[in-house]
Design a protein around this motif. Sequence first.
Motif, PDB file in Angstrom:
ATOM      1  N   TYR A 187       1.034  -1.186  -0.325  1.00  8.65           N
ATOM      2  CA  TYR A 187      -0.053  -0.267   0.194  1.00  8.65           C
ATOM      3  C   TYR A 187       0.621   1.243  -0.283  1.00  8.65           C
ATOM      4  O   TYR A 187       0.418   1.976  -0.864  1.00  8.65           O
ATOM      5  N   LYS A 188       2.181   1.742   0.843  1.00  4.10           N
ATOM      6  CA  LYS A 188       2.910   2.189   0.513  1.00  4.10           C
ATOM      7  C   LYS A 188       3.093   2.499  -0.261  1.00  4.10           C
ATOM      8  O   LYS A 188       3.615   4.104  -0.733  1.00  4.10           O
ATOM      9  N   LYS A 189       3.852   2.049  -1.256  1.00  3.12           N
ATOM     10  CA  LYS A 189       4.568   2.248  -2.817  1.00  3.12           C
ATOM     11  C   LYS A 189       3.176   2.217  -3.157  1.00  3.12           C
ATOM     12  O   LYS A 189       3.217   3.301  -4.559  1.00  3.12           O
ATOM     13  N   ASP A 190       1.966   1.982  -3.089  1.00  2.00           N
ATOM     14  CA  ASP A 190       0.529   2.795  -4.801  1.00  2.00           C
ATOM     15  C   ASP A 190       0.225   3.966  -4.510  1.00  2.00           C
ATOM     16  O   ASP A 190       0.247   4.431  -5.211  1.00  2.00           O
ATOM     17  N   ILE A 191       0.367   4.315  -3.026  1.00  2.00           N
ATOM     18  CA  ILE A 191       0.333   5.326  -2.064  1.00  2.00           C
ATOM     19  C   ILE A 191       0.700   6.134  -3.051  1.00  2.00           C
ATOM     20  O   ILE A 191       0.740   7.586  -3.561  1.00  2.00           O
ATOM     21  N   VAL A 192       2.191   6.300  -2.785  1.00  2.00           N
ATOM     22  CA  VAL A 192       3.376   6.695  -3.529  1.00  2.00           C
ATOM     23  C   VAL A 192       3.239   7.104  -5.102  1.00  2.00           C
ATOM     24  O   VAL A 192       3.079   8.578  -5.846  1.00  2.00           O
ATOM     25  N   TYR A 193       3.022   6.300  -5.287  1.00  2.00           N
ATOM     26  CA  TYR A 193       2.742   6.098  -7.348  1.00  2.00           C
ATOM     27  C   TYR A 193       2.021   7.121  -7.384  1.00  2.00           C
ATOM     28  O   TYR A 193       2.078   7.655  -8.399  1.00  2.00           O
ATOM     29  N   VAL A 194       0.412   6.763  -6.856  1.00  2.00           N
ATOM     30  CA  VAL A 194      -0.985   7.317  -7.228  1.00  2.00           C
ATOM     31  C   VAL A 194      -0.422   9.133  -6.848  1.00  2.00           C
ATOM     32  O   VAL A 194      -1.502  10.175  -7.545  1.00  2.00           O
ATOM     33  N   THR A 195      -0.077   9.371  -5.864  1.00  2.00           N
ATOM     34  CA  THR A 195      -0.343  10.837  -5.226  1.00  2.00           C
ATOM     35  C   THR A 195       1.358  11.281  -5.385  1.00  2.00           C
ATOM     36  O   THR A 195       0.745  12.758  -5.793  1.00  2.00           O
ATOM     37  N   ARG A 196       1.760  11.159  -6.402  1.00  2.00           N
ATOM     38  CA  ARG A 196       3.425  11.778  -6.284  1.00  2.00           C
ATOM     39  C   ARG A 196       3.489  13.090  -6.144  1.00  2.00           C
ATOM     40  O   ARG A 196       3.685  14.325  -6.214  1.00  2.00           O
ATOM     41  N   HIS A 197       2.391  13.028  -7.692  1.00  2.00           N
ATOM     42  CA  HIS A 197       2.823  14.011  -8.835  1.00  2.00           C
ATOM     43  C   HIS A 197       1.179  15.738  -7.755  1.00  2.00           C
ATOM     44  O   HIS A 197       2.009  16.891  -7.809  1.00  2.00           O
ATOM     45  N   ASN A 198       0.335  15.117  -6.983  1.00  2.00           N
ATOM     46  CA  ASN A 198      -0.379  15.983  -6.759  1.00  2.00           C
ATOM     47  C   ASN A 198       0.767  16.531  -5.569  1.00  2.00           C
ATOM     48  O   ASN A 198       0.426  17.614  -5.155  1.00  2.00           O
ATOM     49  N   LYS A 199       0.667  15.480  -4.969  1.00  2.00           N
ATOM     50  CA  LYS A 199       1.612  16.097  -2.963  1.00  2.00           C
ATOM     51  C   LYS A 199       2.285  17.096  -4.374  1.00  2.00           C
ATOM     52  O   LYS A 199       3.086  17.811  -3.072  1.00  2.00           O
ATOM     53  N   TRP A 200       3.901  17.283  -5.152  1.00  2.00           N
ATOM     54  CA  TRP A 200       4.345  18.030  -5.500  1.00  2.00           C
ATOM     55  C   TRP A 200       4.047  19.055  -5.981  1.00  2.00           C
ATOM     56  O   TRP A 200       4.231  20.421  -5.257  1.00  2.00           O
ATOM     57  N   VAL A 201       2.714  19.751  -6.143  1.00  2.00           N
ATOM     58  CA  VAL A 201       2.309  20.946  -7.221  1.00  2.00           C
ATOM     59  C   VAL A 201       1.077  21.399  -5.226  1.00  2.00           C
ATOM     60  O   VAL A 201       1.583  22.330  -5.108  1.00  2.00           O
ATOM     61  N   LEU A 202       0.610  20.638  -4.818  1.00  2.00           N
ATOM     62  CA  LEU A 202      -0.512  21.174  -3.864  1.00  2.00           C
ATOM     63  C   LEU A 202       0.651  21.303  -2.623  1.00  2.00           C
ATOM     64  O   LEU A 202       0.668  22.204  -1.476  1.00  2.00           O
ATOM     65  N   ASN A 203       1.799  20.590  -2.784  1.00  2.00           N
ATOM     66  CA  ASN A 203       2.435  21.001  -1.432  1.00  2.00           C
ATOM     67  C   ASN A 203       3.516  22.466  -1.414  1.00  2.00           C
ATOM     68  O   ASN A 203       3.787  23.222  -0.469  1.00  2.00           O
ATOM     69  N   SER A 204       3.707  22.665  -2.788  1.00  2.00           N
ATOM     70  CA  SER A 204       4.278  24.443  -2.267  1.00  2.00           C
ATOM     71  C   SER A 204       3.176  24.808  -2.614  1.00  2.00           C
ATOM     72  O   SER A 204       3.617  26.373  -1.865  1.00  2.00           O
ATOM     73  N   LEU A 205       2.289  24.504  -2.671  1.00  2.00           N
ATOM     74  CA  LEU A 205       0.715  25.453  -2.419  1.00  2.00           C
ATOM     75  C   LEU A 205       0.619  25.973  -1.346  1.00  2.00           C
ATOM     76  O   LEU A 205       0.143  26.622   0.065  1.00  2.00           O
ATOM     77  N   GLY A 206       1.181  24.927  -0.101  1.00  5.34           N
ATOM     78  CA  GLY A 206       0.271  24.863   1.146  1.00  5.34           C
ATOM     79  C   GLY A 206      -0.937  23.720   1.805  1.00  5.34           C
ATOM     80  O   GLY A 206      -1.391  24.416   2.500  1.00  5.34           O
ATOM     81  N   VAL A 207      -1.189  23.315   0.167  1.00  3.10           N
ATOM     82  CA  VAL A 207      -2.409  22.828   0.492  1.00  3.10           C
ATOM     83  C   VAL A 207      -2.811  21.561   1.004  1.00  3.10           C
ATOM     84  O   VAL A 207      -3.838  20.548   1.394  1.00  3.10           O
ATOM     85  N   TRP A 208      -1.781  20.591   0.738  1.00  6.89           N
ATOM     86  CA  TRP A 208      -1.416  19.352   0.749  1.00  6.89           C
ATOM     87  C   TRP A 208      -1.520  18.882   1.745  1.00  6.89           C
ATOM     88  O   TRP A 208      -0.338  18.807   2.410  1.00  6.89           O
ATOM     89  N   PRO A 209      -1.914  18.572   2.843  1.00 14.41           N
ATOM     90  CA  PRO A 209      -1.899  18.189   4.055  1.00 14.41           C
ATOM     91  C   PRO A 209      -0.519  16.987   4.435  1.00 14.41           C
ATOM     92  O   PRO A 209       0.081  15.710   4.150  1.00 14.41           O
ATOM     93  N   VAL A 210       0.428  17.664   5.215  1.00 11.29           N
ATOM     94  CA  VAL A 210       1.384  17.462   5.997  1.00 11.29           C
ATOM     95  C   VAL A 210       1.285  17.379   7.724  1.00 11.29           C
ATOM     96  O   VAL A 210       0.815  17.907   7.610  1.00 11.29           O
TER      97      VAL A 210
END
Length: 413
Positions: free
Chosen positions: A17-40
Motif C-alpha cells: 500500500y505504501k508504494k501504491d499510494i506514493v505512485y498515485v499521489t506523487r505529482h499531486n503532492k509536488w504541486v499542492l505541497n508547494s501551495l501549502g494545501v496538501w496536508p502534511v
Amino acid sequence: MQPFVRKDIDQPRNPNYKKDIVYVTRHNKWVLNSLGVWPVMLKGVGKFLPKIAIGLYNLVLFFILMQCVLHVVFEQKDPVMILKVLGLICFIFISIMKYWALTARKSTIEYCIGQLYADWKQVEFQRDRKLMMKYGKLGRRLTMYSAVFMYCGGLSYVTLYAYVMQYAYESYVDEFNRTIKMLLYPTYSALYDVQKSPVHEIMYLLQCMCEYVSDSVTAGACGLAALFVTHVCGQIDVVMSRIEDLIDGKFAEEDTSLNVRLVEIVQHHIRTLKFSAMIETVLQEVCFFEFFGSTFIICLLEYYCIVDWEQDDKIGLTTYSLLLTSLTFNMFLLCYIGDLLIEKSTNVGITCCMIDWYRLPAKTIQDLILVIAMSNNPSKISAGRIVDLSLASFGSVLKTSFAYLNFIRTTVT
C-alpha cells in the motif's frame, strides 16, 4: 508525510500500500505541497510553513493584481491594451478565488486523502488492486498532462514575453531616452520607477512567483479532481467485479453466504457514493471559478491571437496560442473527469442487470433493485451546483467563448 487512516481500520491487508499510494499521489503532492494545501504532518516550527506559504502567495497575488488594476484605471488608454491587461486581471483574480476555495476546503481535502489511504491499505485481493491501479495510473497521467500544459503555457509567457520581447524591441525608448525593460505584468508607475535596479529585478521575481502560483493552483485543482475521481472509478470497478461474482462467489472469502456477499457489496457501494459526495463538496467552488473564468479568459486569448495575427506579431501570437492551448486543455480535462465519473457511476446498475439475476432468490433480487435505483442518480462534479462538468459542458464553454469573441470584435472595432 504520515498516511491518514480511519480509526476503524485494523492492520493493512495490502502489503504494497505504501508504494501504491506514493505512485498515485506523487505529482499531486509536488504541486499542492508547494501551495501549502496538501496536508502534511510537520512538527515544531515546520507546522507553520504551509500557513506562511499561503499568506505569502496571497500577498503576492494581490499586489500584482492591484498593480494591473491601477494601470488600467489611471494609465492605459489604448482599448486593445486594456483588453490584454483585462485578461491578466481576470486570470489572477480567478486564481486567487480558486486558491481561497482550496485553502478553505483543506480539512475536507485531508479527510478525502485519508479515505483514499484507507482504501489502498485495505485492498484484499490482487484482482481489486489491479482494478484500482488501472485508474490510479489514469489519474497520475491526467495530473501530469494538466501540470505539463499549464507550466509550459506559463513558461512560454515568462520567457517569450519578458526576454524575447525585450530583445526584439530593444530600441524602444521613452521620452527620457531610457530603454524600457519588459515585465510580465504592467505596473503603476506613480508608486515607483520600475526601470531602476533593483526595483525591476524584484518586480520581475514577484511576477514570476505570481505566474507560478496561478499555474500551480489551476494544475493542482485539476490534479486533485483527477486523483479523487479516478480513485472513485477504481472503487466502482471493484464493486462491479463483486456484483459479477455475487452468484458464484469464486473470488470471495471462503464460507461466505450470498447475503454476506451482498451486504459487503452494498456497504462498499455506499462508502464510494459518500466519498463521491465529499469530492463534490471539495471541488464545487474551484470548478465554479474555473468553468466561468475559463470561458471569459479563453475568449480573450482568442481575441489576442486574432489581433497579433493581423499585426503579424509572431512572438505575441506564439505566446497567446500556447496559453490558449493550455487553458483549453485544462478545461477539457476537468470536463472529461466529470464525464468519466457520471459514466462510471451509472455502470453499477447496468452490471446488476447483466448478471444471471434469475438464479438469485427473490429477496436478493429485490435488494439489487435498490442498488440499481442508487446508480440511476449518478455521482457528478458540478461548477457550484449550477453546471455539471461533462464533455457536453466543455462544448458549451467553447460555444460561449466564440459568442463573446464576436461581441468583443464588434465592440472594439
